[in-house]
Design a protein around this motif. Structure first.
Motif, PDB file in Angstrom:
ATOM      1  N   ILE A  55      45.176  85.692  99.099  1.00  0.00           N
ATOM      2  CA  ILE A  55      43.779  85.730  98.653  1.00  0.00           C
ATOM      3  C   ILE A  55      43.514  86.970  97.793  1.00  0.00           C
ATOM      4  O   ILE A  55      42.730  86.916  96.853  1.00  0.00           O
ATOM      5  CB  ILE A  55      42.809  85.659  99.867  1.00  0.00           C
ATOM      6  N   GLU A  56      44.215  88.067  98.078  1.00  0.00           N
ATOM      7  CA  GLU A  56      44.023  89.288  97.289  1.00  0.00           C
ATOM      8  C   GLU A  56      44.486  89.121  95.852  1.00  0.00           C
ATOM      9  O   GLU A  56      44.052  89.870  94.971  1.00  0.00           O
ATOM     10  CB  GLU A  56      44.789  90.459  97.916  1.00  0.00           C
ATOM     11  N   LEU A 111      35.469  87.437  90.681  1.00  0.00           N
ATOM     12  CA  LEU A 111      35.797  86.439  91.692  1.00  0.00           C
ATOM     13  C   LEU A 111      36.462  85.218  91.060  1.00  0.00           C
ATOM     14  O   LEU A 111      36.115  84.803  89.955  1.00  0.00           O
ATOM     15  CB  LEU A 111      34.534  85.985  92.422  1.00  0.00           C
ATOM     16  N   HIS A 112      37.395  84.649  91.777  1.00  0.00           N
ATOM     17  CA  HIS A 112      37.978  83.359  91.406  1.00  0.00           C
ATOM     18  C   HIS A 112      36.866  82.314  91.550  1.00  0.00           C
ATOM     19  O   HIS A 112      35.975  82.458  92.399  1.00  0.00           O
ATOM     20  CB  HIS A 112      39.151  83.061  92.339  1.00  0.00           C
ATOM     21  N   PRO A 113      36.878  81.242  90.762  1.00  0.00           N
ATOM     22  CA  PRO A 113      35.831  80.216  90.900  1.00  0.00           C
ATOM     23  C   PRO A 113      35.685  79.678  92.326  1.00  0.00           C
ATOM     24  O   PRO A 113      34.563  79.363  92.751  1.00  0.00           O
ATOM     25  CB  PRO A 113      36.280  79.115  89.939  1.00  0.00           C
ATOM     26  N   LEU A 114      36.764  79.578  93.069  1.00  0.00           N
ATOM     27  CA  LEU A 114      36.639  79.135  94.461  1.00  0.00           C
ATOM     28  C   LEU A 114      35.902  80.166  95.304  1.00  0.00           C
ATOM     29  O   LEU A 114      35.043  79.820  96.120  1.00  0.00           O
ATOM     30  CB  LEU A 114      38.019  78.855  95.062  1.00  0.00           C
ATOM     31  N   GLN A 115      36.228  81.436  95.115  1.00  0.00           N
ATOM     32  CA  GLN A 115      35.534  82.484  95.863  1.00  0.00           C
ATOM     33  C   GLN A 115      34.042  82.477  95.515  1.00  0.00           C
ATOM     34  O   GLN A 115      33.188  82.576  96.405  1.00  0.00           O
ATOM     35  CB  GLN A 115      36.149  83.849  95.551  1.00  0.00           C
ATOM     36  N   ALA A 155      32.319  72.143  93.658  1.00  0.00           N
ATOM     37  CA  ALA A 155      31.687  72.983  92.636  1.00  0.00           C
ATOM     38  C   ALA A 155      32.733  73.771  91.856  1.00  0.00           C
ATOM     39  O   ALA A 155      32.635  73.885  90.628  1.00  0.00           O
ATOM     40  CB  ALA A 155      30.679  73.933  93.284  1.00  0.00           C
ATOM     41  N   ALA A 156      33.719  74.313  92.550  1.00  0.00           N
ATOM     42  CA  ALA A 156      34.782  75.059  91.863  1.00  0.00           C
ATOM     43  C   ALA A 156      35.567  74.137  90.941  1.00  0.00           C
ATOM     44  O   ALA A 156      35.933  74.531  89.828  1.00  0.00           O
ATOM     45  CB  ALA A 156      35.710  75.721  92.877  1.00  0.00           C
ATOM     46  N   ALA A 157      35.813  72.917  91.381  1.00  0.00           N
ATOM     47  CA  ALA A 157      36.520  71.946  90.539  1.00  0.00           C
ATOM     48  C   ALA A 157      35.697  71.640  89.294  1.00  0.00           C
ATOM     49  O   ALA A 157      36.237  71.585  88.178  1.00  0.00           O
ATOM     50  CB  ALA A 157      36.804  70.671  91.323  1.00  0.00           C
ATOM     51  N   ALA A 158      34.392  71.470  89.476  1.00  0.00           N
ATOM     52  CA  ALA A 158      33.519  71.194  88.340  1.00  0.00           C
ATOM     53  C   ALA A 158      33.483  72.376  87.373  1.00  0.00           C
ATOM     54  O   ALA A 158      33.509  72.185  86.156  1.00  0.00           O
ATOM     55  CB  ALA A 158      32.108  70.863  88.837  1.00  0.00           C
ATOM     56  N   THR A 159      33.441  73.578  87.911  1.00  0.00           N
ATOM     57  CA  THR A 159      33.463  74.775  87.070  1.00  0.00           C
ATOM     58  C   THR A 159      34.751  74.826  86.259  1.00  0.00           C
ATOM     59  O   THR A 159      34.731  75.093  85.056  1.00  0.00           O
ATOM     60  CB  THR A 159      33.327  76.050  87.929  1.00  0.00           C
TER      61      THR A 159
END
Length: 164
Positions: free
Chosen positions: A76-77, A85-89, A149-153
């Motif tokens: 995760i780091e 931030l990563h889109p998932l984060q 949402a992260a997938a859409a981003t």
């Protein structure tokens, strides 16, 4: 008798001397300070210790450190930080997809592998991918919404439209 281990950790070459019976999660947490990798069950059941090895999710409590020699390990780091931030984060934050946060690193790493393989997963595919990641605080609805949402981003569409 310790052995020399070389692998890639979060995009950088890492060399360590490790005992043959050292678990990957122990090397990551105790030796390398990657404390986002959580140990909860120690039996590979909960998914909190999930990291990516060559892009595939693995339970680091079940893998010997020596098994990642000449492989790529991502924690995760390695995917984002507070400033970037990563889109998932970001999606987990925006969608309230965590409470205590203990399962979140493993959940995000599992979702990252899913989205790399399938950038437009259905809700059923998301639920199937995260079925080995246990969360005792949420009902998974917000987690699924965050992954959608992260997938859409990542696809460039409106992430908020996915969750409403």
């Amino acid at each position: 008798m310790s052995r020399n281990l070389e692998f890639e950790l979060n995009g950088k070459t890492c060399r360590r001397d490790v005992e043959p019976n050292t678990l990957l999660k122990d090397m990551l947490r105790l030796d390398l300070g990657m404390t986002g990798t959580k140990e909860t069950c120690g039996e590979g059941i909960c998914g909190a210790c999930t990291v990516l090895v060559n892009g595939m999710p693995v339970r680091s409590c079940l893998v010997l450190a020596m098994q990642v020699g000449n492989h790529s390990v991502e924690t995760i780091e390695g995917i984002g930080n507070a400033q970037n931030l990563h889109p998932l984060q970001q999606a987990f934050l925006e969608h309230g997809a965590f409470q205590c946060g203990w399962c979140t690193p493993g959940m995000i790493m599992t979702a990252k592998a899913l989205l790399a393989a399938n950038p437009n997963p259905s809700e059923a595919e998301i639920r199937d991918a995260i079925r080995g990641n246990l969360c005792r605080c949420t009902g998974y609805v917000k987690i699924v919404e965050a992954i959608q949402a992260a997938a859409a981003t990542a696809r460039g569409s409106n992430p908020l439209a996915q969750s409403q």
